[in-house]
Write a protein that holds these residues in place. Structure first.
Motif, PDB file in Angstrom:
ATOM      1  N   TRP A   8     -18.740  13.557  32.721  1.00 58.85           N
ATOM      2  CA  TRP A   8     -19.129  13.370  34.115  1.00 58.85           C
ATOM      3  C   TRP A   8     -20.051  14.529  34.518  1.00 58.85           C
ATOM      4  CZ3 TRP A   8     -19.178   9.443  37.239  1.00 58.85           C
ATOM      5  CH2 TRP A   8     -18.235   8.419  37.108  1.00 58.85           C
ATOM      6  N   TYR A   9     -21.210  14.162  35.099  1.00 61.01           N
ATOM      7  CA  TYR A   9     -22.172  15.132  35.603  1.00 61.01           C
ATOM      8  C   TYR A   9     -22.399  14.877  37.090  1.00 61.01           C
ATOM      9  CZ  TYR A   9     -23.780  15.840  30.738  1.00 61.01           C
ATOM     10  OH  TYR A   9     -23.875  16.116  29.397  1.00 61.01           O
ATOM     11  N   ARG A  10     -22.863  15.917  37.765  1.00 63.72           N
ATOM     12  CA  ARG A  10     -23.413  15.734  39.099  1.00 63.72           C
ATOM     13  C   ARG A  10     -24.859  16.206  39.093  1.00 63.72           C
ATOM     14  NH1 ARG A  10     -20.695  19.190  43.781  1.00 63.72           N
ATOM     15  NH2 ARG A  10     -22.725  18.779  44.735  1.00 63.72           N
ATOM     16  N   GLN A  11     -25.677  15.502  39.866  1.00 66.49           N
ATOM     17  CA  GLN A  11     -27.102  15.829  39.935  1.00 66.49           C
ATOM     18  C   GLN A  11     -27.453  16.201  41.367  1.00 66.49           C
ATOM     19  OE1 GLN A  11     -29.941  12.613  39.360  1.00 66.49           O
ATOM     20  NE2 GLN A  11     -31.438  14.017  38.493  1.00 66.49           N
ATOM     21  N   ASP A  12     -27.958  17.407  41.535  1.00 65.97           N
ATOM     22  CA  ASP A  12     -28.381  17.890  42.842  1.00 65.97           C
ATOM     23  C   ASP A  12     -29.838  18.322  42.767  1.00 65.97           C
ATOM     24  OD1 ASP A  12     -25.242  19.156  42.498  1.00 65.97           O
ATOM     25  OD2 ASP A  12     -25.698  17.845  44.191  1.00 65.97           O
TER      26      ASP A  12
ATOM     27  N   LEU B  29     -22.913   9.503  46.250  1.00 71.41           N
ATOM     28  CA  LEU B  29     -21.803   9.795  47.147  1.00 71.41           C
ATOM     29  C   LEU B  29     -22.276  10.664  48.297  1.00 71.41           C
ATOM     30  CD1 LEU B  29     -18.740   9.741  47.789  1.00 71.41           C
ATOM     31  CD2 LEU B  29     -18.529  11.808  46.412  1.00 71.41           C
ATOM     32  N   LEU B  30     -21.930  10.229  49.512  1.00 68.71           N
ATOM     33  CA  LEU B  30     -22.251  10.999  50.712  1.00 68.71           C
ATOM     34  C   LEU B  30     -20.941  11.343  51.398  1.00 68.71           C
ATOM     35  CD1 LEU B  30     -24.220  12.081  52.869  1.00 68.71           C
ATOM     36  CD2 LEU B  30     -24.284   9.776  53.848  1.00 68.71           C
ATOM     37  N   VAL B  31     -20.716  12.634  51.608  1.00 66.83           N
ATOM     38  CA  VAL B  31     -19.508  13.088  52.291  1.00 66.83           C
ATOM     39  C   VAL B  31     -19.895  13.652  53.657  1.00 66.83           C
ATOM     40  CG1 VAL B  31     -17.457  14.537  52.201  1.00 66.83           C
ATOM     41  CG2 VAL B  31     -18.438  13.635  50.080  1.00 66.83           C
TER      42      VAL B  31
ATOM     43  N   SER C 120     -19.907  19.482  50.361  1.00 68.82           N
ATOM     44  CA  SER C 120     -20.575  20.067  49.196  1.00 68.82           C
ATOM     45  C   SER C 120     -20.519  19.143  47.978  1.00 68.82           C
ATOM     46  CB  SER C 120     -19.948  21.407  48.836  1.00 68.82           C
ATOM     47  OG  SER C 120     -18.572  21.226  48.523  1.00 68.82           O
ATOM     48  N   GLN C 121     -19.700  18.110  48.064  1.00 69.06           N
ATOM     49  CA  GLN C 121     -19.603  17.163  46.963  1.00 69.06           C
ATOM     50  C   GLN C 121     -20.542  15.965  47.141  1.00 69.06           C
ATOM     51  OE1 GLN C 121     -15.188  16.910  47.161  1.00 69.06           O
ATOM     52  NE2 GLN C 121     -15.210  17.627  45.033  1.00 69.06           N
ATOM     53  N   THR C 122     -21.333  15.999  48.201  1.00 68.46           N
ATOM     54  CA  THR C 122     -22.414  15.017  48.331  1.00 68.46           C
ATOM     55  C   THR C 122     -23.377  15.204  47.174  1.00 68.46           C
ATOM     56  OG1 THR C 122     -22.270  14.868  50.730  1.00 68.46           O
ATOM     57  CG2 THR C 122     -24.401  14.343  49.733  1.00 68.46           C
ATOM     58  N   SER C 123     -23.577  14.161  46.388  1.00 70.91           N
ATOM     59  CA  SER C 123     -24.361  14.293  45.176  1.00 70.91           C
ATOM     60  C   SER C 123     -24.530  12.913  44.541  1.00 70.91           C
ATOM     61  CB  SER C 123     -23.641  15.237  44.194  1.00 70.91           C
ATOM     62  OG  SER C 123     -24.464  15.527  43.079  1.00 70.91           O
ATOM     63  N   VAL C 124     -25.258  12.896  43.450  1.00 73.30           N
ATOM     64  CA  VAL C 124     -25.315  11.703  42.608  1.00 73.30           C
ATOM     65  C   VAL C 124     -24.536  12.014  41.339  1.00 73.30           C
ATOM     66  CG1 VAL C 124     -26.749  10.014  41.422  1.00 73.30           C
ATOM     67  CG2 VAL C 124     -27.582  11.095  43.525  1.00 73.30           C
ATOM     68  N   TYR C 125     -23.591  11.158  41.008  1.00 71.64           N
ATOM     69  CA  TYR C 125     -22.711  11.392  39.876  1.00 71.64           C
ATOM     70  C   TYR C 125     -23.093  10.464  38.725  1.00 71.64           C
ATOM     71  CZ  TYR C 125     -19.945  14.170  43.046  1.00 71.64           C
ATOM     72  OH  TYR C 125     -19.549  15.152  43.928  1.00 71.64           O
ATOM     73  N   PHE C 126     -23.251  11.064  37.555  1.00 69.39           N
ATOM     74  CA  PHE C 126     -23.590  10.301  36.361  1.00 69.39           C
ATOM     75  C   PHE C 126     -22.493  10.449  35.323  1.00 69.39           C
ATOM     76  CE2 PHE C 126     -27.735   8.698  37.186  1.00 69.39           C
ATOM     77  CZ  PHE C 126     -28.325   9.594  38.051  1.00 69.39           C
TER      78      PHE C 126
END
Lengths: 113, 114
Positions: B34-38, B111-113, B84-90
């Motif tokens: 699992w990655y997050r892209q910012d 994901l938008l928080v 802070s967890q708003t991001s695109v998850y791959f």
């Protein structure tokens, strides 16, 4: 620790012109090198990878990259770009003994007509 | 072969809510990630798994938990979402072939928080 540097955050270029996207990495051990492409609103797709052997690697869509161990670089090139090449390009490195891919910050290629 | 699929594609959460992102692969791969892209930061590894029933922390694991109960699925959980967890998850998967693995990526979850 390994790191990957993509110095150019954005590269604008005219259609049919050549392009080079730069990637430098830091590692004191053997590594595998990858270039991924991300089209708008899509996941990442592998363009090409260097594992061993010939330092010039050819990938999909006419892209190629050259591994230069002395300069710790893996620059991506295409002799003539198309509008459809507009995307974000990520360089990544993996150590031989590790599962983990370390990504650069990405370069946005913008091809103009 | 569907490859790597992710559910949902997009989600909006309020701060403090919980949710689970599902990743599924039909390639019989051992390894999942699992990655997050910012923006401006590329992809950063959150957690990964080298096989069914095993998970390990990546670069940015805080605030996330994972489970790999079945080989084909890798779940990412947010117990108490933060802005802070708003991001695109791959999600990605790979099969080890002499260390020369290629990771195959899913289409992402935005994901938008709030």
């Amino acid at each position: 620790a390994q790191s990957v540097t993509q110095l150019d955050s954005q590269v604008p270029v005219f259609e049919e012109a050549p392009v080079e996207l730069r990637c430098n990495y830091s590692s004191s051990v053997s590594v595998y090198l990858f270039w991924y492409v991300q089209y708008p609103n899509q996941g990442l797709q592998l363009l090409l990878k260097y594992l061993s052997g010939s330092t010039l690697v050819k990938g999909i869509n006419g892209f190629e990259a050259e591994f230069n161990k002395s300069q710790t670089s893996f620059h991506l090139r295409k002799p003539s770009v198309h509008i459809s090449d507009t995307a974000e390009y990520f360089c990544a490195v993996k150590r031989d003994s590790s599962y983990k891919l370390i990504f650069g910050s990405g370069t946005r290629l913008l091809v103009r007509p | 072969n569907a490859g790597v699929t992710q559910t949902p594609k997009f989600r909006v959460l309020k701060t403090g809510q919980s949710m689970t992102l599902l990743c599924a692969q039909d390639m019989n791969h051992e390894y999942m990630y699992w990655y997050r892209q910012d923006p401006g930061m590329g992809l950063r590894l959150i957690h990964y798994s080298v096989g069914e029933g095993t998970t390990a922390k990546g670069e940015v694991p805080d605030g996330y938990n994972v489970s790999r109960l079945k080989k084909q699925n890798f779940l990412l959980g947010l117990e108490s979402a933060a802005p802070s967890q708003t991001s695109v998850y791959f999600c990605a998967s790979s099969v080890l072939a002499g260390g020369q693995e290629t990771q195959y990526f899913g289409p992402g979850t935005r994901l938008l928080v709030l």
